[in-house]
Design a protein around this motif. Structure first.
Motif, PDB file in Angstrom:
ATOM      1  N   UNK A 470       0.828  -1.205   0.000  1.00  0.00           N
ATOM      2  CA  UNK A 470       0.000   0.000   0.000  1.00  0.00           C
ATOM      3  C   UNK A 470       0.860   1.253   0.000  1.00  0.00           C
ATOM      4  N   UNK A 471       1.875   1.267   0.871  1.00  0.00           N
ATOM      5  CA  UNK A 471       2.764   2.423   0.925  1.00  0.00           C
ATOM      6  C   UNK A 471       3.508   2.605  -0.396  1.00  0.00           C
ATOM      7  N   UNK A 472       3.956   1.477  -0.973  1.00  0.00           N
ATOM      8  CA  UNK A 472       4.646   1.555  -2.257  1.00  0.00           C
ATOM      9  C   UNK A 472       3.729   2.106  -3.341  1.00  0.00           C
ATOM     10  N   UNK A 473       2.460   1.679  -3.330  1.00  0.00           N
ATOM     11  CA  UNK A 473       1.498   2.171  -4.313  1.00  0.00           C
ATOM     12  C   UNK A 473       1.268   3.667  -4.176  1.00  0.00           C
ATOM     13  N   UNK A 474       1.173   4.143  -2.924  1.00  0.00           N
ATOM     14  CA  UNK A 474       0.971   5.571  -2.687  1.00  0.00           C
ATOM     15  C   UNK A 474       2.165   6.371  -3.205  1.00  0.00           C
ATOM     16  N   UNK A 475       3.377   5.889  -2.916  1.00  0.00           N
ATOM     17  CA  UNK A 475       4.584   6.586  -3.376  1.00  0.00           C
ATOM     18  C   UNK A 475       4.641   6.626  -4.901  1.00  0.00           C
ATOM     19  N   UNK A 476       4.337   5.489  -5.548  1.00  0.00           N
ATOM     20  CA  UNK A 476       4.351   5.449  -7.009  1.00  0.00           C
ATOM     21  C   UNK A 476       3.285   6.361  -7.598  1.00  0.00           C
ATOM     22  N   UNK A 477       2.107   6.405  -6.944  1.00  0.00           N
ATOM     23  CA  UNK A 477       1.033   7.291  -7.424  1.00  0.00           C
ATOM     24  C   UNK A 477       1.451   8.749  -7.341  1.00  0.00           C
ATOM     25  N   UNK A 479       4.483   9.872  -7.277  1.00  0.00           N
ATOM     26  CA  UNK A 479       5.543  10.092  -8.261  1.00  0.00           C
ATOM     27  C   UNK A 479       4.966  10.273  -9.659  1.00  0.00           C
ATOM     28  N   UNK A 480       3.935   9.458  -9.993  1.00  0.00           N
ATOM     29  CA  UNK A 480       3.289   9.579 -11.307  1.00  0.00           C
ATOM     30  C   UNK A 480       2.621  10.934 -11.474  1.00  0.00           C
ATOM     31  N   UNK A 482       3.390  13.695  -9.918  1.00  0.00           N
ATOM     32  CA  UNK A 482       4.439  14.722 -10.015  1.00  0.00           C
ATOM     33  C   UNK A 482       5.026  14.779 -11.422  1.00  0.00           C
ATOM     34  N   UNK A 483       5.314  13.604 -11.985  1.00  0.00           N
ATOM     35  CA  UNK A 483       5.867  13.561 -13.348  1.00  0.00           C
ATOM     36  C   UNK A 483       4.878  14.136 -14.352  1.00  0.00           C
ATOM     37  N   UNK A 484       3.599  13.776 -14.212  1.00  0.00           N
ATOM     38  CA  UNK A 484       2.570  14.282 -15.131  1.00  0.00           C
ATOM     39  C   UNK A 484       2.451  15.804 -15.043  1.00  0.00           C
ATOM     40  N   UNK A 485       2.456  16.297 -13.794  1.00  0.00           N
ATOM     41  CA  UNK A 485       2.360  17.763 -13.612  1.00  0.00           C
ATOM     42  C   UNK A 485       3.559  18.476 -14.219  1.00  0.00           C
ATOM     43  N   UNK A 486       4.732  17.885 -14.059  1.00  0.00           N
ATOM     44  CA  UNK A 486       5.942  18.494 -14.604  1.00  0.00           C
ATOM     45  C   UNK A 486       5.891  18.512 -16.138  1.00  0.00           C
ATOM     46  N   UNK A 487       5.383  17.432 -16.730  1.00  0.00           N
ATOM     47  CA  UNK A 487       5.254  17.373 -18.186  1.00  0.00           C
ATOM     48  C   UNK A 487       4.290  18.451 -18.701  1.00  0.00           C
ATOM     49  N   UNK A 488       3.146  18.576 -17.999  1.00  0.00           N
ATOM     50  CA  UNK A 488       2.196  19.627 -18.389  1.00  0.00           C
ATOM     51  C   UNK A 488       2.831  21.010 -18.282  1.00  0.00           C
TER      52      UNK A 488
END
Length: 496
Positions: A470-477, A479-480, A482-488
């Motif tokens: 669960x914690x790993x999923x939250x961190x990956x979410x 991170x995803x 953050x990456x999407x926002x940076x791309x936008x």
């Protein structure tokens, strides 16, 4: 799994494994219900059992001096009611030539007890008082440890180590390395001030701060603590000194009444219908104290002994103080017998050392002494052997006879004590025994509790894995996102 290795196993062990669910369950419990690990343990233990000829170990195949030195024996119980397996380290010397015989002695004791008490767990006591560097034998200690961790499943409750010398600290760090995490938690390092947290003083020798007067000797085999001869009149106190002839006559009269009632009852107890009929008789004619009379008979080669398994005493509330044992000589010769007990300070037995004529029956009265109460841990041992026609039956002749009679010619039978907690009518007690209703024992509860703890442990591990994912999923979410926002942001900046 076993078909490919039948030549490596004793066929008796394989047969027992197929029939004894309790044995299989103990293997599973000891390996946390992991089937592959359980099979591996069974495989290793079966090969070891055949290598050491465990099923055929007896007093006759082991050197007598091994028993005489008293380094290993069973005696007493811990506070949880588990049998104590003593290792008197000061009596052990390291000798490669004797090592195999000493290891077989360990296997003999463990197998002897496992068969007699159906695998009820043991508490191991390493008494290291008066020991030094010359007594260190890590190979032998490792063998004892391996017996419990690899060969006898679910057979160990704890290892109590008494007064370990500081010089052996390094050695026991090595021993800990051999133990798994479960077994390490069973190690209890003690001294005179705290050993009674695990073993009460009545089963501790004086040098350990206890009051146990037990003195090891061999023969006979130290078995069920029947070492102290039982005095016919029990402990010598003012009460015994002033015992009147009328009291003795009353005891004999009561024994006769009990025996007569017993014989009548045996004839009536041949079927369930007869048991139900006897309930009406018991309500009107039989006194409550007859709850302890015999229902079944042990049919030995020399003596028939009734009762077959248990002596019924009452608790302090019910006040039942006496029981009757009936011996019947089924041979054509005089049979000498004697009675021993694990608690000689509690009981008086009349007679405790005598003989029985061919074809006759003899009554033995077992009575609690003074204010003592019977305990489930108390046991009695009846020993019997045939005498020559020319031998006398007096006390000197019997004493000499027991010194000379070979161990192989002695019949032994053990009786347990059963404590009746309530004043339930005897007919109900008999009916319970007839239907053989099982009762929850401390051992059953211990096994169930262990099983629940193991299930709880597995659930905790699964929950921890789930939380980690669960914690790993939250961190990956995150991170995803953050990456999407940076791309936008980059795309917007380029358009601007």
């Amino acid at each position: 799994y076993f078909l490919d290795k039948t030549d490596k196993y004793d066929s008796r062990d394989v047969e027992r494994l197929q029939q004894d669910d309790k044995w299989v369950e103990n293997y599973l419990i000891w390996r946390h219900d992991v089937v592959d690990d359980t099979l591996k343990m069974i495989d290793e233990s079966f090969q070891w059992r055949k290598e050491y000829t465990v099923n055929d170990l007896s007093e006759s195949v082991l050197p007598k001096w091994l028993f005489e030195i008293g380094a290993l024996f069973l005696h007493g119980y811990d506070k949880e009611g588990y049998k104590l397996f003593w290792f008197k380290v000061k009596h052990h010397t390291r000798d490669p030539k004797q090592q195999l015989d000493k290891k077989k002695l360990v296997a003999f004791w463990l197998e002897h007890y496992a068969k007699r008490d159906h695998g009820k767990p043991l508490t191991v006591v390493f008494d290291m008082a008066e020991t030094g560097i010359s007594h260190i034998d890590l190979d032998f200690v490792r063998f004892i440890v391996n017996c419990f961790t690899d060969y006898y499943p679910n057979f160990l409750t704890k290892i109590v180590i008494f007064e370990m010398p500081w010089i052996m600290n390094a050695a026991f760090k090595i021993v800990k390395g051999w133990l798994g995490p479960d077994a390490i938690s069973m190690l209890k390092f003690t001294n005179k001030s705290d050993v009674q947290e695990y073993i009460s003083g009545e089963y501790l020798p004086p040098h350990m701060g206890g009051t146990d007067s037990f003195k090891y000797s061999y023969p006979p085999l130290v078995d069920d603590d029947f070492q102290t001869p039982l005095c016919e009149n029990g402990p010598i106190t003012s009460e015994d000194e002033h015992e009147s002839k009328e009291d003795i006559d009353a005891d004999n009269k009561e024994a006769g009444e009990l025996n007569e009632a017993q014989n009548l009852n045996q004839k009536k107890m041949n079927s369930i219908e007869q048991i139900s009929k006897s309930e009406e008789t018991d309500k009107t004619e039989v006194k409550p104290k007859n709850a302890k009379k015999a229902l079944t008979t042990f049919k030995g080669p020399l003596l028939h002994i009734s009762p077959a398994e248990e002596l019924h005493f009452g608790s302090k509330e019910t006040g039942e103080k006496k029981c009757l044992i009936v011996l019947t000589n089924v041979t054509k010769n005089v049979v000498a017998f004697k009675v021993r007990t694990t608690a000689p300070e509690k009981y008086r037995v009349k007679p405790s050392n005598s003989s029985c004529e061919p074809g006759t029956s003899l009554d033995i009265i077992v009575s609690l002494h003074g204010g003592f109460a019977a305990s489930l841990q108390d046991r009695f041992l009846i020993m019997a052997a045939e005498m020559d026609q020319s031998s006398g039956a007096g006390v000197p002749e019997l004493t000499q006879f027991w010194k000379e009679v070979p161990r192989t010619k002695v019949m032994e039978h053990r009786l347990r004590c059963h404590v009746i907690e309530s004043s339930k009518p005897s007919s109900l007690t008999l009916k319970d025994n007839a239907f053989n209703i099982p009762a929850k024992t401390n051992e059953d509860l211990h096994i169930q509790l262990t099983h629940l703890l193991q299930i709880n442990k597995r659930l905790e591990e699964q929950m921890n894995r789930c939380l980690w994912f669960q914690q790993l999923s939250v961190v990956l979410s995150l991170l995803s996102v953050t990456v999407a926002a940076f791309c936008f942001y980059l795309a917007y900046a380029q358009r601007s």
